[in-house]
Design a protein around this motif. Structure first.
Motif, PDB file in Angstrom:
ATOM      1  N   PHE A 184       0.879  -1.124  -0.002  1.00 49.80           N
ATOM      2  CA  PHE A 184       0.182   0.132   0.098  1.00 49.80           C
ATOM      3  C   PHE A 184       0.922   1.076  -0.139  1.00 49.80           C
ATOM      4  N   ASN A 185       0.384   2.195  -0.288  1.00 48.37           N
ATOM      5  CA  ASN A 185       1.109   3.495  -0.292  1.00 48.37           C
ATOM      6  C   ASN A 185       2.183   3.696   0.702  1.00 48.37           C
ATOM      7  N   HIS A 186       3.367   4.099   0.541  1.00 46.75           N
ATOM      8  CA  HIS A 186       4.279   4.212   1.317  1.00 46.75           C
ATOM      9  C   HIS A 186       5.114   5.425   1.096  1.00 46.75           C
ATOM     10  N   LEU A 193       8.084  14.597  -5.722  1.00 46.18           N
ATOM     11  CA  LEU A 193       7.175  15.914  -5.585  1.00 46.18           C
ATOM     12  C   LEU A 193       6.102  15.523  -6.217  1.00 46.18           C
ATOM     13  N   GLU A 194       6.013  14.499  -7.043  1.00 40.69           N
ATOM     14  CA  GLU A 194       4.599  14.491  -7.996  1.00 40.69           C
ATOM     15  C   GLU A 194       3.441  13.643  -7.119  1.00 40.69           C
ATOM     16  N   PHE A 195       3.989  12.807  -5.790  1.00 42.33           N
ATOM     17  CA  PHE A 195       2.993  12.097  -5.239  1.00 42.33           C
ATOM     18  C   PHE A 195       2.614  13.303  -4.184  1.00 42.33           C
ATOM     19  N   VAL A 196       1.187  12.896  -3.898  1.00 38.02           N
ATOM     20  CA  VAL A 196       0.433  13.770  -3.195  1.00 38.02           C
ATOM     21  C   VAL A 196       0.909  13.985  -1.786  1.00 38.02           C
ATOM     22  N   THR A 197       1.544  13.182  -0.937  1.00 42.34           N
ATOM     23  CA  THR A 197       2.104  13.535   0.408  1.00 42.34           C
ATOM     24  C   THR A 197       3.122  14.530   0.310  1.00 42.34           C
ATOM     25  N   ARG A 198       4.093  14.154  -0.545  1.00 44.69           N
ATOM     26  CA  ARG A 198       5.464  15.060  -0.380  1.00 44.69           C
ATOM     27  C   ARG A 198       5.124  16.311  -0.990  1.00 44.69           C
ATOM     28  N   LYS A 199       4.037  16.461  -2.072  1.00 45.85           N
ATOM     29  CA  LYS A 199       3.639  17.575  -2.756  1.00 45.85           C
ATOM     30  C   LYS A 199       3.193  18.526  -1.467  1.00 45.85           C
ATOM     31  N   ILE A 200       2.317  17.991  -0.610  1.00 50.13           N
ATOM     32  CA  ILE A 200       1.858  18.548   0.571  1.00 50.13           C
ATOM     33  C   ILE A 200       2.974  19.064   1.602  1.00 50.13           C
ATOM     34  N   LEU A 217      -3.853  21.426  -5.780  1.00 51.01           N
ATOM     35  CA  LEU A 217      -4.281  19.743  -5.639  1.00 51.01           C
ATOM     36  C   LEU A 217      -5.480  19.479  -6.663  1.00 51.01           C
ATOM     37  N   GLY A 218      -5.670  18.359  -6.695  1.00 56.11           N
ATOM     38  CA  GLY A 218      -6.846  17.578  -7.346  1.00 56.11           C
ATOM     39  C   GLY A 218      -7.654  17.327  -6.297  1.00 56.11           C
ATOM     40  N   ASP A 219      -8.522  16.194  -6.696  1.00 56.28           N
ATOM     41  CA  ASP A 219      -9.351  15.551  -5.516  1.00 56.28           C
ATOM     42  C   ASP A 219      -8.740  15.484  -3.984  1.00 56.28           C
ATOM     43  N   LYS A 223      -9.202   8.283  -0.161  1.00 55.68           N
ATOM     44  CA  LYS A 223      -8.596   7.843   1.005  1.00 55.68           C
ATOM     45  C   LYS A 223      -7.503   6.845   0.554  1.00 55.68           C
ATOM     46  N   ARG A 224      -6.281   6.847   1.323  1.00 56.70           N
ATOM     47  CA  ARG A 224      -5.088   6.021   1.019  1.00 56.70           C
ATOM     48  C   ARG A 224      -4.777   5.413   2.552  1.00 56.70           C
ATOM     49  N   ASP A 225      -4.144   4.475   2.582  1.00 57.46           N
ATOM     50  CA  ASP A 225      -3.609   3.477   3.486  1.00 57.46           C
ATOM     51  C   ASP A 225      -2.034   3.920   3.533  1.00 57.46           C
ATOM     52  N   MET A 285      -6.839  15.897 -11.394  1.00 64.65           N
ATOM     53  CA  MET A 285      -7.898  14.867 -11.223  1.00 64.65           C
ATOM     54  C   MET A 285      -7.454  13.725 -12.153  1.00 64.65           C
ATOM     55  N   ARG A 286      -8.173  12.382 -11.837  1.00 67.53           N
ATOM     56  CA  ARG A 286      -7.844  11.449 -12.775  1.00 67.53           C
ATOM     57  C   ARG A 286      -9.111  10.918 -13.763  1.00 67.53           C
ATOM     58  N   PRO A 287      -8.865  10.347 -14.743  1.00 65.26           N
ATOM     59  CA  PRO A 287     -10.047   9.821 -15.704  1.00 65.26           C
ATOM     60  C   PRO A 287     -10.842   8.845 -14.693  1.00 65.26           C
ATOM     61  N   ALA A 288      -9.903   8.000 -14.038  1.00 66.83           N
ATOM     62  CA  ALA A 288     -10.910   7.070 -13.004  1.00 66.83           C
ATOM     63  C   ALA A 288      -9.915   7.349 -11.830  1.00 66.83           C
ATOM     64  N   GLU A 289     -10.811   7.266 -10.653  1.00 66.65           N
ATOM     65  CA  GLU A 289     -10.169   7.312  -9.446  1.00 66.65           C
ATOM     66  C   GLU A 289     -10.119   6.195  -8.447  1.00 66.65           C
ATOM     67  N   VAL A 290      -9.351   5.793  -7.521  1.00 64.02           N
ATOM     68  CA  VAL A 290      -9.285   4.967  -6.666  1.00 64.02           C
ATOM     69  C   VAL A 290      -9.903   5.524  -5.283  1.00 64.02           C
TER      70      VAL A 290
HETATM   71  P1  GDP Z   1      -1.440   6.766  -5.890  1.00 61.86           P
HETATM   72  O1  GDP Z   1      -2.319   6.399  -4.664  1.00 61.86           O
HETATM   73  O2  GDP Z   1      -0.308   5.948  -6.192  1.00 61.86           O
HETATM   74  O3  GDP Z   1      -2.319   7.594  -7.063  1.00 61.86           O
HETATM   75  O4  GDP Z   1      -0.620   8.170  -5.077  1.00 61.86           O
HETATM   76  P2  GDP Z   1      -0.555   9.705  -5.283  1.00 61.86           P
HETATM   77  O5  GDP Z   1      -0.084  10.033  -4.142  1.00 61.86           O
HETATM   78  O6  GDP Z   1      -0.258  10.024  -6.671  1.00 61.86           O
HETATM   79  O7  GDP Z   1      -2.173   9.991  -5.250  1.00 61.86           O
HETATM   80  C1  GDP Z   1      -2.850   9.757  -3.944  1.00 61.86           C
HETATM   81  C2  GDP Z   1      -4.287  10.579  -4.146  1.00 61.86           C
HETATM   82  O8  GDP Z   1      -4.270  11.884  -4.259  1.00 61.86           O
HETATM   83  C3  GDP Z   1      -5.035  10.101  -5.388  1.00 61.86           C
HETATM   84  O9  GDP Z   1      -6.514   9.696  -5.249  1.00 61.86           O
HETATM   85  C4  GDP Z   1      -4.939  11.551  -6.217  1.00 61.86           C
HETATM   86  O10 GDP Z   1      -6.077  11.605  -7.178  1.00 61.86           O
HETATM   87  C5  GDP Z   1      -5.105  12.371  -5.044  1.00 61.86           C
HETATM   88  N1  GDP Z   1      -4.534  13.786  -5.317  1.00 61.86           N
HETATM   89  C6  GDP Z   1      -5.184  14.940  -5.109  1.00 61.86           C
HETATM   90  N2  GDP Z   1      -4.280  15.875  -5.587  1.00 61.86           N
HETATM   91  C7  GDP Z   1      -3.480  15.478  -5.988  1.00 61.86           C
HETATM   92  C8  GDP Z   1      -2.096  15.998  -6.745  1.00 61.86           C
HETATM   93  O11 GDP Z   1      -1.883  17.322  -6.857  1.00 61.86           O
HETATM   94  N3  GDP Z   1      -1.079  15.220  -6.949  1.00 61.86           N
HETATM   95  C9  GDP Z   1      -1.260  13.816  -6.854  1.00 61.86           C
HETATM   96  N4  GDP Z   1      -0.131  12.973  -7.389  1.00 61.86           N
HETATM   97  N5  GDP Z   1      -2.389  13.157  -6.236  1.00 61.86           N
HETATM   98  C10 GDP Z   1      -3.219  14.019  -6.008  1.00 61.86           C
END
Ligand code: GDP
Length: 329
Positions: A184-186, A193-200, A217-219, A223-225, A285-290
Motif C-alpha cells: 500500500f502507499n508508502h 514531489l509528484e506524489f500527493v504526500t510529498r507535494k503537500i 491539488l486535485g481531489d 482515502k489512502r492507507d 484529477m484522474r479519469p478514473a479514481e481509486v
Molecule cells: P497513488 O495512490 O499511487 O495514486 O498516489 P498519489 O500520491 O499520486 O495520489 C494519491 C491520491 O491523491 C489520489 O487519489 C490522487 O487523485 C489524489 N490527489 C489529489 N491531488 C493530487 C495531486 O496534486 N497530485 C497527486 N499525485 N495526487 C493527488
C-alpha cells in the motif's frame, strides 16, 4: 568480503531503491543498481549518496542488457522496483507504462532464467495496492488481503497486475523463488514531489518559510492507507529471507483522506485551518479514481514477523520536519 550476499536492484534512483540500498548495505550486502540511459540525471546523486553501489547500465525494455546485468552482478537476490510508478502519468503514457511496468517484469524474469540464475537468485516483484481499485464490490471492510479480488483502475494498475501474475507464473512454472509484495502507499522524505504526500509537505515547508502562499491539488476526498517507506523495504527483504516464495500485503491498516493528511501537515507548522492555503485544479484529477484503499497485513506480521515503526502522524512529522529543514538550507 568474499562471502557477502549480492543484490541487484532495479529502480535504485527511486524512493524505495534508496531505502533498500541503505538497508542491504547495513546488512553487509554487495549492492548492484540498474541505471537507465547514457546520461541519467540521477547518476551523480546516486554515486554521491551510495558510493559503495556498483551501477550497471541496462533498461527493462532491453532483454540483452538485462541478461548482461544479471551476468555482471551474479545476484543472490533481485529486487524489481523499477517502473513507471505514477498513476496520473500512466494515464498520459499508457503504452510506455505497459512496456516498462508490465512487460519489463517478464524481461527481467527471462533474463534471470537465460543467464542461468533461476535456482540461485531470489526475486522480489513490487506489486501494489493499485491492483485492487477500491470499488464497493471488492472491498472487504477489514481491508484488502492477498486473496482479495483485483480490479485495477489505471494503466499503471493494469500493468502492475500483469507483473504480479507473471511473477507468480514463473514461480509455478519454473520453480523460481519469486515473491510479490503488495504494498500500500508508502511515503517519506525520499518521495518524489509528484506524489500527493510529498507535494503537500514540500508546500507546507515553503508556506512556513514564506516563499509560497498556497498549493494546487486535485481531489481531496480519496482515502489512502499510508505507511513509511523505510518500514516497507524491511518487509521486502524479509520476504526474500522466508523459506518459501509467497505473496504478502504490507499496509498500515488505517485509511485517511487527503484532507486528513493536509490537517496533520499544516498542524506541524501551527496552522489549524489549511483551507485558505489549498486551491484545486482539474488537471490533477484522474479519469478514473481509486476512492479508498485499506490493507490488511496480518499475514506478513504473522508469517514474517513484519513490524512498522511509524504511524501516520509520525510519518507526517518526519516529512514536514525534513522539508522545513530543506527550506532553511
Ligand atoms: P497513488 O495512490 O499511487 O495514486 O498516489 P498519489 O500520491 O499520486 O495520489 C494519491 C491520491 O491523491 C489520489 O487519489 C490522487 O487523485 C489524489 N490527489 C489529489 N491531488 C493530487 C495531486 O496534486 N497530485 C497527486 N499525485 N495526487 C493527488
Amino acid at each position: 568480503m568474499a562471502d557477502a550476499k549480492r543484490a541487484l536492484i532495479t529502480g535504485i534512483t527511486g524512493q524505495d531503491g534508496g531505502h533498500l540500498t541503505e538497508l542491504l548495505h547495513e546488512k553487509g550486502y554487495e549492492v548492484f543498481g540498474l541505471i537507465r540511459g547514457q546520461r541519467n540525471a540521477r547518476r551523480e546523486a546516486v554515486i554521491d549518496e551510495f558510493p559503495y553501489v556498483t551501477l550497471i547500465e541496462a533498461d527493462l525494455t532491453d532483454q540483452t542488457s538485462l541478461i548482461q546485468a544479471v551476468e555482471a552482478s551474479q545476484p543472490d537476490e533481485v529486487y524489481n522496483l523499477a517502473a513507471v510508478s505514477h498513476v496520473g502519468f500512466s494515464f498520459r503514457n499508457p503504452q510506455l507504462t505497459a512496456d516498462i511496468t508490465g512487460k519489463g517484469v517478464l524481461n527481467l524474469l527471462e533474463a534471470i532464467r537465460i543467464a542461468g540464475f533461476k535456482d540461485r537468485a531470489r526475486f522480489y516483484q513490487a506489486s501494489t495496492s493499485e491492483m485492487f481499485g477500491g470499488l464497493d464490490y471488492n472491498r472487504p471492510g477489514t481491508g484488502y488481503n492477498e486473496d482479495s479480488l483485483f480490479h485495477p483502475r489505471s494503466p499503471y494498475g493494469v500493468a502492475k497486475l500483469y507483473g504480479h501474475w507473471i511473477t507468480r507464473n514463473y514461480r509455478e512454472s519454473y520453480d523460481m523463488f519469486a515473491a510479490t509484495g503488495i504494498l500500500f502507499n508508502h511515503e517519506g522524505p525520499r518521495r518524489g514531489l509528484e506524489f500527493v504526500t510529498r507535494k503537500i509537505t514540500d508546500a507546507v515547508a515553503r508556506i512556513d518559510a514564506g516563499t509560497a502562499d498556497h498549493v494546487v491539488l486535485g481531489d481531496l476526498w480519496p482515502k489512502r492507507d499510508w505507511g513509511y517507506a523505510g518500514d516497507y523495504v524491511r518487509g521486502m527483504w524479509q520476504m526474500l529471507q522466508h523459506d518459501e516464495p509467497d505473496d504478502f500485503v504490507l499496509a498500515s491498516g488505517a485509511t485517511h483522506s487527503i484532507e486528513d493528511f493536509l490537517a496533520l501537515a499544516f498542524a506541524e507548522i501551527g496552522v489549524d485551518d489549511w483551507r485558505p492555503y489549498v486551491k484545486q485544479d482539474p488537471a490533477f484529477m484522474r479519469p478514473a479514481e481509486v476512492d479508498i484503499l485499506l490493507g490488511d497485513s496480518a499475514k506478513a506480521e504473522r508469517v514474517l514477523g513484519w513490524k512498522r515503526d511509524y504511524d501516520l502522524p509520525g510519518l507526517v512529522r518526519l516529512m514536514v520536519e525534513h522539508d522545513v529543514a530543506l527550506q532553511k538550507r
